[in-house]
Design an enzyme around this catalytic site. Structure first.
Site, PDB file in Angstrom:
ATOM      1  CD  GLU A  93     102.050  -5.532  55.859  1.00 15.63           C
ATOM      2  OE1 GLU A  93     102.029  -5.703  57.098  1.00 15.63           O
ATOM      3  OE2 GLU A  93     102.892  -6.072  55.118  1.00 15.63           O
ATOM      4  CB  CYS A 106      93.722 -11.533  53.368  1.00 14.26           C
ATOM      5  SG  CYS A 106      94.253 -11.653  55.078  1.00 14.26           S
ATOM      6  CB  CYS A 113      98.314  -7.449  66.300  1.00 14.15           C
ATOM      7  SG  CYS A 113      97.112  -8.565  67.073  1.00 14.15           S
ATOM      8  CB  CYS A 117      99.888 -15.119  68.551  1.00 14.41           C
ATOM      9  SG  CYS A 117      98.180 -14.742  68.976  1.00 14.41           S
ATOM     10  N   GLY A 166      96.149  -7.578  63.036  1.00 15.94           N
ATOM     11  CA  GLY A 166      95.212  -7.106  64.048  1.00 15.94           C
ATOM     12  C   GLY A 166      94.206  -8.142  64.478  1.00 15.94           C
ATOM     13  CB  SER A 221      93.277 -18.355  65.889  1.00 14.41           C
ATOM     14  OG  SER A 221      92.978 -17.622  64.729  1.00 14.41           O
ATOM     15  CG  LEU A 222      90.852 -23.830  68.486  1.00 13.54           C
ATOM     16  CD1 LEU A 222      90.379 -25.273  68.388  1.00 13.54           C
ATOM     17  CD2 LEU A 222      90.507 -23.254  69.865  1.00 13.54           C
ATOM     18  CB  CYS A 344      98.410 -17.090  57.864  1.00 16.61           C
ATOM     19  SG  CYS A 344      97.035 -17.560  56.883  1.00 16.61           S
TER      20      CYS A 344
HETATM   21  N1  SAH Z   1      93.938 -11.979  65.123  1.00 14.63           N
HETATM   22  C1  SAH Z   1      93.105 -12.831  64.341  1.00 14.63           C
HETATM   23  C2  SAH Z   1      93.253 -12.712  62.837  1.00 14.63           C
HETATM   24  C3  SAH Z   1      94.631 -12.691  62.201  1.00 14.63           C
HETATM   25  S1  SAH Z   1      95.579 -14.126  61.996  1.00 14.63           S
HETATM   26  C4  SAH Z   1      93.288 -14.276  64.774  1.00 14.63           C
HETATM   27  O1  SAH Z   1      94.133 -14.541  65.599  1.00 14.63           O
HETATM   28  O2  SAH Z   1      92.515 -15.132  64.338  1.00 14.63           O
HETATM   29  C5  SAH Z   1      94.866 -15.198  60.858  1.00 14.63           C
HETATM   30  C6  SAH Z   1      95.299 -16.653  61.090  1.00 14.63           C
HETATM   31  O3  SAH Z   1      96.706 -16.846  60.833  1.00 14.63           O
HETATM   32  C7  SAH Z   1      95.099 -17.093  62.530  1.00 14.63           C
HETATM   33  O4  SAH Z   1      94.424 -18.312  62.534  1.00 14.63           O
HETATM   34  C8  SAH Z   1      96.502 -17.281  63.062  1.00 14.63           C
HETATM   35  O5  SAH Z   1      96.534 -18.255  64.062  1.00 14.63           O
HETATM   36  C9  SAH Z   1      97.261 -17.679  61.841  1.00 14.63           C
HETATM   37  N2  SAH Z   1      98.691 -17.417  61.917  1.00 14.63           N
HETATM   38  C10 SAH Z   1      99.328 -16.462  62.615  1.00 14.63           C
HETATM   39  N3  SAH Z   1     100.654 -16.542  62.419  1.00 14.63           N
HETATM   40  C11 SAH Z   1     100.866 -17.554  61.575  1.00 14.63           C
HETATM   41  C12 SAH Z   1     102.015 -18.110  60.948  1.00 14.63           C
HETATM   42  N4  SAH Z   1     103.230 -17.599  61.170  1.00 14.63           N
HETATM   43  N5  SAH Z   1     101.845 -19.162  60.122  1.00 14.63           N
HETATM   44  C13 SAH Z   1     100.622 -19.644  59.860  1.00 14.63           C
HETATM   45  N6  SAH Z   1      99.497 -19.148  60.390  1.00 14.63           N
HETATM   46  C14 SAH Z   1      99.607 -18.124  61.245  1.00 14.63           C
END
Ligand code: SAH
Length: 364
Positions: A93, A106, A113, A117, A166, A221-222, A344
């Site tokens: 996607e 994006c 993945c 998370c 991913g 991503s924290l 996101c």
């Molecule tokens: N795997 C990578 C890149 C993909 S996610 C990563 O973890 O950084 C891109 C961003 O979207 C990350 O900062 C992640 O924390 C955030 N994200 C994931 N799920 C989300 C959601 N449901 N709502 C808002 N942000 C989200």
């Protein structure tokens, strides 16, 4: 028959060598590169400056494109989501986000993945496979062609973010290869400085990226200010906890150019990680490491069956104010394309949008 060579992931010198193995002169390789990358053509038949017999030969042994567009969704805010399939039937996607000054694409670095998370819908797919450099380049080509038409010139610069499905740093070689191909001035000419890669925190690869010349920008991503909470939201934290992650960020910081900052992304989950106390903990954590950075607050994009709700606008604002009062540059990311599952954390190869979900509900 041998598997066809995927040409979209090859650099100009590689394409030249490839045509030379067919007994063709180098300039045919340059023509082919310009056709695929600069003019963004996706079939040999369209490349009319190549002789017919060469095109026929190429059709037998190579592929100018492999991704198939399955569906396209367009949000009320203009964001577009493309759901594509690889040659082996896996979902990929890509999201096109129109913006006033400069559009953003994006893209995904993996199909599915492997990270789990708990706030991200892509996690539910698991890892299907890492994608190739060519499949990364193709995502950009498809989005650009749909937005601007197949042609020679892009109307304006485009930013790329590796924030789709991913974990990009678990597919770093293909990612860097794709970025090198896309940076060629005779091709797409999108340079690394226009690209931001987001990682959940694969520490050894952050260190590798710090040693890479012409590297993209980095976002981390924290999602939590303590190991205790981060372990529950992002299981990768058990492997590389916050201290190790921030130490790696400190090493990366040494490679920042003037004016460049590392980005910390922080998804805001109602009642989970958005208290005043957690804002102070986050500020202290970042200040203790003293990394030249900014924080990007991302209101959670909800999606069934994720067990979270977004923090309210007031809570996000309060959190931001606390961080800023402690000297941290803070921005709030505006959600884009939520209604078409393009925001996101919403990429999970969904064959629907919120509006047709509603109608399915009404009919049942
Ligand atoms: N795997 C990578 C890149 C993909 S996610 C990563 O973890 O950084 C891109 C961003 O979207 C990350 O900062 C992640 O924390 C955030 N994200 C994931 N799920 C989300 C959601 N449901 N709502 C808002 N942000 C989200």
């Amino acid at each position: 028959m041998e598997t066809p060579v995927e040409l979209t992931g090859l650099s100009q010198p590689e394409l030249i060598s490839f045509v030379e193995t067919l007994g063709e002169p180098a300039y045919r390789g340059r023509q082919l590169f310009a056709a695929l990358q600069h003019r963004r053509l996706r079939s040999f038949d369209e490349i009319s400056d190549l002789p017919k017999d060469l095109r026929a030969r190429l059709n037998e042994i190579a592929r100018p494109a492999t991704l198939k567009i399955e569906s396209k969704y367009e949000s009320a805010d203009g964001t577009r989501r493309y759901l594509m399939k690889t040659h082996d039937g896996l979902p990929v996607e890509t999201v096109f986000i129109p913006e006033e000054r400069r559009d953003t694409i994006c893209f995904s670095s993996q199909s599915g993945c492997p990270l789990q998370c708990t706030f991200c819908l892509t996690a539910q797919l698991g890892l299907l496979r890492s994608i190739t450099a060519g499949e990364i380049v193709e995502q950009i080509v498809i989005a650009l062609n749909d937005a601007y038409g197949t042609g020679v010139k892009l109307p304006r610069g485009t930013n790329l973010v590796a924030m789709g499905a991913g974990e990009p740093l678990l597919n770093l070689d293909s990612l860097l290869k794709a970025l090198r191909v896309m940076a060629d001035p005779q091709g797409l000419h999108i340079v690394a400085n226009r690209v931001t890669v987001s990682t959940a925190g694969v520490v050894p690869r952050i260190l590798d990226l710090a040693r890479t010349t012409d590297r993209p920008h980095l976002a981390i991503s924290l999602a939590a200010p303590t190991d205790e909470l981060r372990n529950t939201l992002m299981p990768i934290n058990k492997k590389w906890p916050l201290e190790e992650l921030l130490d790696a960020c400190k090493v990366f910081e040494k490679t920042l150019k003037p004016g460049e900052r590392l980005t910390f992304e922080y998804v805001m989950l109602d009642g989970v990680n958005d208290s005043d106390e957690q804002a102070r903990q986050l500020a202290n954590l970042l200040n203790r490491h003293g990394i030249r950075s900014k924080v990007n607050l991302i209101p959670h994009n909800p999606a069934d069956p994720l067990p979270y709700q977004p923090s309210s606008a007031e809570t996000v604002e309060r959190f931001k104010n606390i961080l800023e009062s402690k000297g941290i540059h803070t921005y709030v990311r505006r959600p884009r394309g939520r209604d078409i599952f393009a925001a996101c954390g919403q990429l999970a190869a969904r064959q629907n949008t919120l509006s047709n979900l509603t109608s399915i509900g009404a009919n049942n």
